[in-house]
Design a protein around this motif. Sequence first.
Motif, PDB file in Angstrom:
ATOM      1  N   ARG A 212       0.821  -1.206   0.000  1.00  0.00           N
ATOM      2  CA  ARG A 212       0.000   0.000   0.000  1.00  0.00           C
ATOM      3  C   ARG A 212       0.859   1.262   0.000  1.00  0.00           C
ATOM      4  NH1 ARG A 212      -3.197  -3.253   3.897  1.00  0.00           N
ATOM      5  NH2 ARG A 212      -5.220  -3.738   2.934  1.00  0.00           N
ATOM      6  N   GLU A 213       2.007   1.221   0.676  1.00  0.00           N
ATOM      7  CA  GLU A 213       2.857   2.399   0.776  1.00  0.00           C
ATOM      8  C   GLU A 213       3.624   2.649  -0.522  1.00  0.00           C
ATOM      9  OE1 GLU A 213       5.394   1.941   4.119  1.00  0.00           O
ATOM     10  OE2 GLU A 213       3.812   2.381   5.579  1.00  0.00           O
ATOM     11  N   GLY A 214       4.010   1.580  -1.230  1.00  0.00           N
ATOM     12  CA  GLY A 214       4.750   1.742  -2.472  1.00  0.00           C
ATOM     13  C   GLY A 214       6.259   1.757  -2.269  1.00  0.00           C
TER      14      GLY A 214
ATOM     15  N   ASP B 297       4.355  -2.288  -7.005  1.00  0.00           N
ATOM     16  CA  ASP B 297       4.903  -1.335  -7.968  1.00  0.00           C
ATOM     17  C   ASP B 297       5.442  -2.025  -9.215  1.00  0.00           C
ATOM     18  OD1 ASP B 297       5.058   1.665  -6.897  1.00  0.00           O
ATOM     19  OD2 ASP B 297       5.140   0.281  -5.215  1.00  0.00           O
TER      20      ASP B 297
ATOM     21  N   PRO C  11      -2.946   4.533  -9.072  1.00  0.00           N
ATOM     22  CA  PRO C  11      -2.006   3.598  -8.442  1.00  0.00           C
ATOM     23  C   PRO C  11      -2.358   3.248  -6.998  1.00  0.00           C
ATOM     24  CG  PRO C  11      -0.806   5.214  -9.735  1.00  0.00           C
ATOM     25  CD  PRO C  11      -2.253   5.652  -9.723  1.00  0.00           C
ATOM     26  N   ASP C  12      -2.802   4.239  -6.214  1.00  0.00           N
ATOM     27  CA  ASP C  12      -3.130   3.952  -4.816  1.00  0.00           C
ATOM     28  C   ASP C  12      -4.268   2.944  -4.716  1.00  0.00           C
ATOM     29  OD1 ASP C  12      -1.161   5.629  -3.962  1.00  0.00           O
ATOM     30  OD2 ASP C  12      -2.489   7.299  -3.425  1.00  0.00           O
ATOM     31  N   GLY C  13      -5.227   3.021  -5.648  1.00  0.00           N
ATOM     32  CA  GLY C  13      -6.328   2.058  -5.640  1.00  0.00           C
ATOM     33  C   GLY C  13      -5.858   0.657  -5.988  1.00  0.00           C
TER      34      GLY C  13
ATOM     35  N   ARG D 248      -2.749  -0.505  -5.465  1.00  0.00           N
ATOM     36  CA  ARG D 248      -1.995  -0.987  -4.304  1.00  0.00           C
ATOM     37  C   ARG D 248      -2.941  -1.476  -3.205  1.00  0.00           C
ATOM     38  NH1 ARG D 248       1.054   3.917  -5.231  1.00  0.00           N
ATOM     39  NH2 ARG D 248       3.056   3.429  -6.232  1.00  0.00           N
ATOM     40  N   GLU D 249      -4.027  -0.734  -2.982  1.00  0.00           N
ATOM     41  CA  GLU D 249      -4.996  -1.132  -1.957  1.00  0.00           C
ATOM     42  C   GLU D 249      -5.656  -2.458  -2.324  1.00  0.00           C
ATOM     43  OE1 GLU D 249      -7.204  -1.218   1.425  1.00  0.00           O
ATOM     44  OE2 GLU D 249      -5.599   0.208   0.936  1.00  0.00           O
TER      45      GLU D 249
END
Length: 348
Positions: free
Chosen positions: A164-166, A291, A328-330, A332-333
């Motif tokens: 989630r953080e990347g 990523d 991208p955040d979605g 990763r989540e």
Amino acid sequence: MDEHIWTTTSRISVSGPAGWAPVEQLEVPHASGRAFVRVERYHVTPDADIDSLAALHAARTAVEGGTDSGTGPHEVLGSADGRRRTVTWSDGDGRLQAVVDYALDRGRLVVVTTVTPVDDPALTDAATGVVASVRISEPVHMPEDQLPLRPGRVDLGEVARTWREGTRPEPGEEHVITTEESFGAAKHFGVAMLPGADTSRWDQLDMAQRDLAAAVAWHSLEARGATGDTDLREALELAASHDLIVMVTERRGEESSTQWFAARPDRMVRLRPAGTGRITLTTHPTADLADLVLTSTAQDAEVSASAVYRADGHVVGDETSWHGDDAPDGVREALGRLVTQVHAGGAS
């Protein structure tokens, strides 16, 4: 005889209630419509008698007005205990001949039927070549206790947090191995297969051929450092023994590609197809998974991902999907949720 320019394998899974039984069938017709090769498989009892089974099949498929040679001994699909019958008949376009071969193979009756015009020897020879290419194999079954998932209790919550953080992934050293080498490594490490292995050609080999190919391939890997303190050894060990497997499939129109990530909490190996019968392996920190997926996904792609791992003594998993141009955040989540639905520390 015509040169073979294509190969196909068939694998269908189906279940049913009592009173139903599967009949597998694969048919290869000629473009003229006047010839075909058909392969059928029927489940039979352990005490089944091939002559009785052949007689039943012959009665069920009798051609009205046809001349039947009767069933006699013949080598079929490598079995000296096979049977053959020949039937000829006429239709509105001429005389046709059906050669029907029978063999028992691992609890199944195999029937291979070849129909060709009597007056077309070239088509008959081509059909004979198709029959010669037939290989019978079983699907790869991997019971839960034989999966390369390690049996330990691993909490994957920290892995999900890092996704989630990347991260900023660094390129990994690429190792390209063949299908034979992947099965050689799998045998060396005591698992059924490595993720990403293309089994289509492997399934066409008998057990003796597989053992020989795997042994030779493993020696090839040893020469490249598979048993030394090398990145290749780490990649193979991770592929053969891990806590989590994530499969990501990207679809663009009618085209699709799949990559696999075999991971432990700290390190993982990424496996991607590298042409027919080849796999590319690269090792990375497990934190890089989200990523790496993001940077390899086309914006116009539909993407799906699934994860499988052990939790509280059971093999569990989940799946998710997104579009290539999603935030991208979605993404990763979504990937993080794959491993936090259930984990060894309890429900999240």
